[in-house]
Design a protein around this motif. Structure first.
Motif, PDB file in Angstrom:
ATOM      1  N   SER A   3       0.746  -1.052   0.123  1.00 41.79           N
ATOM      2  CA  SER A   3      -0.126   0.077  -0.103  1.00 41.79           C
ATOM      3  C   SER A   3       0.782   1.384  -0.075  1.00 41.79           C
ATOM      4  O   SER A   3       1.832   1.487   0.626  1.00 41.79           O
ATOM      5  N   LEU A   4       0.520   2.265  -0.670  1.00 43.24           N
ATOM      6  CA  LEU A   4       1.031   3.555  -0.596  1.00 43.24           C
ATOM      7  C   LEU A   4       0.509   4.623   0.174  1.00 43.24           C
ATOM      8  O   LEU A   4       0.768   5.634   0.240  1.00 43.24           O
ATOM      9  N   ASN A   5      -0.781   3.860   1.011  1.00 43.29           N
ATOM     10  CA  ASN A   5      -1.224   4.785   2.039  1.00 43.29           C
ATOM     11  C   ASN A   5      -1.588   6.213   1.741  1.00 43.29           C
ATOM     12  O   ASN A   5      -1.178   7.157   2.353  1.00 43.29           O
ATOM     13  N   HIS A   6      -2.252   6.444   0.690  1.00 44.04           N
ATOM     14  CA  HIS A   6      -2.597   7.783   0.243  1.00 44.04           C
ATOM     15  C   HIS A   6      -1.453   8.867   0.028  1.00 44.04           C
ATOM     16  O   HIS A   6      -1.462   9.982   0.145  1.00 44.04           O
ATOM     17  N   LEU A   7      -0.142   8.019  -0.216  1.00 41.08           N
ATOM     18  CA  LEU A   7       0.930   8.984  -0.586  1.00 41.08           C
ATOM     19  C   LEU A   7       0.657   9.588  -1.985  1.00 41.08           C
ATOM     20  O   LEU A   7      -0.031   9.359  -2.902  1.00 41.08           O
ATOM     21  N   ARG A   8       1.133  10.943  -1.953  1.00 40.72           N
ATOM     22  CA  ARG A   8       1.289  11.580  -3.519  1.00 40.72           C
ATOM     23  C   ARG A   8       2.240  11.253  -4.179  1.00 40.72           C
ATOM     24  O   ARG A   8       3.519  11.085  -4.193  1.00 40.72           O
ATOM     25  N   VAL A   9       1.807  10.848  -5.495  1.00 40.69           N
ATOM     26  CA  VAL A   9       2.475  10.249  -6.492  1.00 40.69           C
ATOM     27  C   VAL A   9       2.212  11.033  -7.822  1.00 40.69           C
ATOM     28  O   VAL A   9       1.163  10.998  -8.379  1.00 40.69           O
TER      29      VAL A   9
END
Length: 125
Positions: A3-9
């Motif tokens: 999961s990128l846990n709602h990180l900004r990409v």
């Protein structure tokens, strides 16, 4: 998939090819995804395929001032991927030197300009 846990990409070149595949994986991993491309039409189509919440930005890695303005007007990103490039192809002996130079300008220097201007979160990868 972790999961990128709602990180900004941010994926520059995210409207097609490898960039689009990265965007799909990032969306599936719960990232807040922004895709960028020179083509607004491609961005609209790609964002519809990626689903709600995908943001878009018309951006050209050859335009240093536009890159700097974009990053200055956005919150920092946790991850920035640059797959955008205009690269003419062909056999080396038949590819004009000008075309080879323009490919380097796009692929190498475009990514360099984006990385230099990018606002990347402290401790981000």
């Amino acid at each position: 998939m972790s999961s990128l846990n709602h990180l900004r990409v941010l994926i520059v070149g995210g409207s097609s090819g490898i960039g689009f595949a990265v965007a799909e994986a990032a969306v599936a991993a719960d990232a807040h995804v922004t895709i960028a491309s020179r083509s607004e039409d491609k961005l609209v189509t790609a964002a519809q395929q990626l689903g709600p919440g995908t943001e878009t930005a018309v951006l050209d890695t050859a335009d240093e001032a536009a890159l700097e303005s974009f990053f200055a007007s956005h919150d920092v990103f946790d991850h920035v991927v640059v797959s955008a490039a205009q690269t003419p192809t062909g056999p080396l002996r038949k590819l004009a030197l000008h075309d080879a130079k323009s490919a380097m300008e796009s692929k190498f220097w475009g990514a360099y300009r984006a990385a230099r201007a990018a606002g990347i979160a402290e401790g981000a990868r």
